[in-house]
Enzyme design. Sequence first.
Site, mmCIF file in Angstrom:
data_model
loop_
_atom_site.group_PDB
_atom_site.id
_atom_site.type_symbol
_atom_site.label_atom_id
_atom_site.label_comp_id
_atom_site.label_asym_id
_atom_site.label_seq_id
_atom_site.Cartn_x
_atom_site.Cartn_y
_atom_site.Cartn_z
ATOM 1 N N GLY A 114 3.529 1.884 -0.932
ATOM 2 C CA GLY A 114 2.673 0.730 -0.449
ATOM 3 C C GLY A 114 1.561 0.900 -1.548
ATOM 4 O O GLY A 114 0.355 0.704 -1.499
ATOM 5 N N LYS A 117 -15.544 10.455 8.341
ATOM 6 C CA LYS A 117 -16.932 9.966 8.166
ATOM 7 C C LYS A 117 -17.893 10.644 8.064
ATOM 8 O O LYS A 117 -17.920 11.529 9.153
ATOM 9 C CB LYS A 117 -16.854 8.550 8.681
ATOM 10 N N ASP A 139 12.429 -0.914 -3.544
ATOM 11 C CA ASP A 139 12.419 -1.548 -2.058
ATOM 12 C C ASP A 139 12.790 -0.232 -1.059
ATOM 13 O O ASP A 139 13.697 -0.084 -0.951
ATOM 14 C CB ASP A 139 13.552 -2.923 -2.150
ATOM 15 N N ASP A 142 -5.368 -1.977 15.702
ATOM 16 C CA ASP A 142 -5.857 -1.732 14.549
ATOM 17 C C ASP A 142 -7.030 -0.760 14.607
ATOM 18 O O ASP A 142 -7.421 -0.124 13.593
ATOM 19 C CB ASP A 142 -6.149 -2.916 13.900
ATOM 20 N N HIS A 191 -9.301 4.672 15.760
ATOM 21 C CA HIS A 191 -10.717 5.175 15.508
ATOM 22 C C HIS A 191 -11.711 5.141 16.508
ATOM 23 O O HIS A 191 -12.577 6.106 16.778
ATOM 24 C CB HIS A 191 -11.196 3.896 14.316
HETATM 25 C C1 BG6 Z 1 -8.778 0.159 9.032
HETATM 26 C C2 BG6 Z 1 -8.332 -1.167 9.540
HETATM 27 O O1 BG6 Z 1 -8.316 1.156 9.595
HETATM 28 O O2 BG6 Z 1 -10.226 0.297 9.123
HETATM 29 C C3 BG6 Z 1 -9.059 -2.406 9.019
HETATM 30 O O3 BG6 Z 1 -7.098 -1.230 9.565
HETATM 31 C C4 BG6 Z 1 -10.524 -2.130 9.060
HETATM 32 O O4 BG6 Z 1 -8.813 -3.617 9.585
HETATM 33 C C5 BG6 Z 1 -10.743 -0.728 8.378
HETATM 34 O O5 BG6 Z 1 -11.316 -3.109 8.237
HETATM 35 C C6 BG6 Z 1 -12.453 -0.485 8.694
HETATM 36 O O6 BG6 Z 1 -12.751 0.774 8.082
HETATM 37 P P1 BG6 Z 1 -14.344 0.854 7.457
HETATM 38 O O7 BG6 Z 1 -14.319 2.363 6.875
HETATM 39 O O8 BG6 Z 1 -14.547 -0.075 6.510
HETATM 40 O O9 BG6 Z 1 -14.992 0.812 8.446
#
Ligand code: BG6
Length: 466
Positions: A12, A177, A88, A230, A235
């Site tokens: 990727g 973070k 690919d 996502d 997260h």
């Molecule tokens: C990613 C998501 O995991 O985290 C994205 O796939 C999102 O959609 C991003 O924009 C946000 O990350 P950060 O570190 O900018 O808050």
Amino acid sequence: MNGKRPAITIFGGTGDLTFRKLLPALYNRMLSGSAPDGQDIIIIGRRAYTDAEYREKAREWVKKFARLPYREKTFETFAQSIRYYRMDFTNLEAYPALDTFLDEQGIETCVFYFAVAPRFFATIAEGLFQIGHAQGSQVILEKPFGENLDDARALNARLEAAFGAENIYRIDHYLGKEMVRNVQTIRFTNPIFADAWDAKHIACIQISALEDVGVETRGGYYDHSGALRDMVQNHLFQILSILAMERPAAFTPEAMHEEQLRVLRALRPLTEENIADQVVLGQYDGYREETNVAPDSKTETYAALKVFVDNDRWRDMPFYIRTGKKLGRREMEVAVVFKSPSPDIAPTVLLVKFQPTEGVYLQFNIKRPGDFEDIMPVKMDFCQSCSIANRINTPEAYERLLSACFHGERSWFSQWDQIETSWKYVDRLEELWGDRTPAAYAPDTAGPREADALLEQDGHHWFREP
Ligand code: BG6
């Protein structure tokens, strides 16, 4: 290493993640002297680039996104370590040629990074397994891990069979973070917070991850994923579990994972009866016109949830979680809103700011100065990232996580049972949500009105630093 070199191989390599996060992180590591000696970076992508063309692309992105300054000489050394290989990766017959290429490069130990949509994970694992490159290598997987619980289980079994459970690193970059790691310190080392960290003293906890950007070039991925898969399943549930966990017996990775898992297992299940009061999904106007998005898409670009952790510490205290795209600002923060002694007194609020500014803000009450008896809220504001030294010394999440993987430190990565438990919650949510249309919101606003009502019905509102 018998003349052979270590490498990180990224599948990727022409995607957003590689350009915005991985290459800048690898460059930062080189500039700060923390990259492994002689490490090669093998980039795998489907587009046609020569090494030289790809390196020029990399230069642009490093200049734009690296935390540390661009230095010509360091970049040239960095660029020389990059090789571009076109293939690919969805075609299993293409893997023997990759084997030959890796051999020619003299690559021995390898970290494979799957910076691709999860639906490709199993095929890539299979391809690498067939050419004998999975065995003994580490693999870093981007989230979301799978597309739902069943899919995640099947994928996990496949990956464990190919790489071995101990070699799988499931990335959740929020765990890298700075302020996420800091939450436990703030909470557990300050008795004013530690002793009041429960439903008896706290009215609600709000977790917000707001983004100003839309789906940009990622419509194809995002339209299958949506905000729940996502951001929330991974997260935000990680942050929730760190905030809500009991003090671990020891601050070891195992003990902390155990406590985080207990929180996720104690989430009050969603039902037909409570879903309307606990979930708001939204979609920004114009989303359906984005590239690679279905014209009748019902994918949510915004999610707000009220969740309860059914244990003695948190019983009946709401945690509000929200995230979304095109919300007019980029802001990630946690607000701990303490109970106020009376309705006319502002609550004490602890605000932990993750980004764009890192810091801690405390709102509390004093008597209005002078000949007044009334009470007014004031603030103390600690800005951690305002100091240049702090900014320069703080590695970005991806730098940390790549280092952690190179050193075999698994505590920085999501554990399978946490992922499995949060999938159960999100799968149930989606099942109950069914075919409903998400609430519309205008771009560059705070999201759907319904998300404010979610708190107002409980007498709260989203806290915003005045
Ligand atoms: C990613 C998501 O995991 O985290 C994205 O796939 C999102 O959609 C991003 O924009 C946000 O990350 P950060 O570190 O900018 O808050």
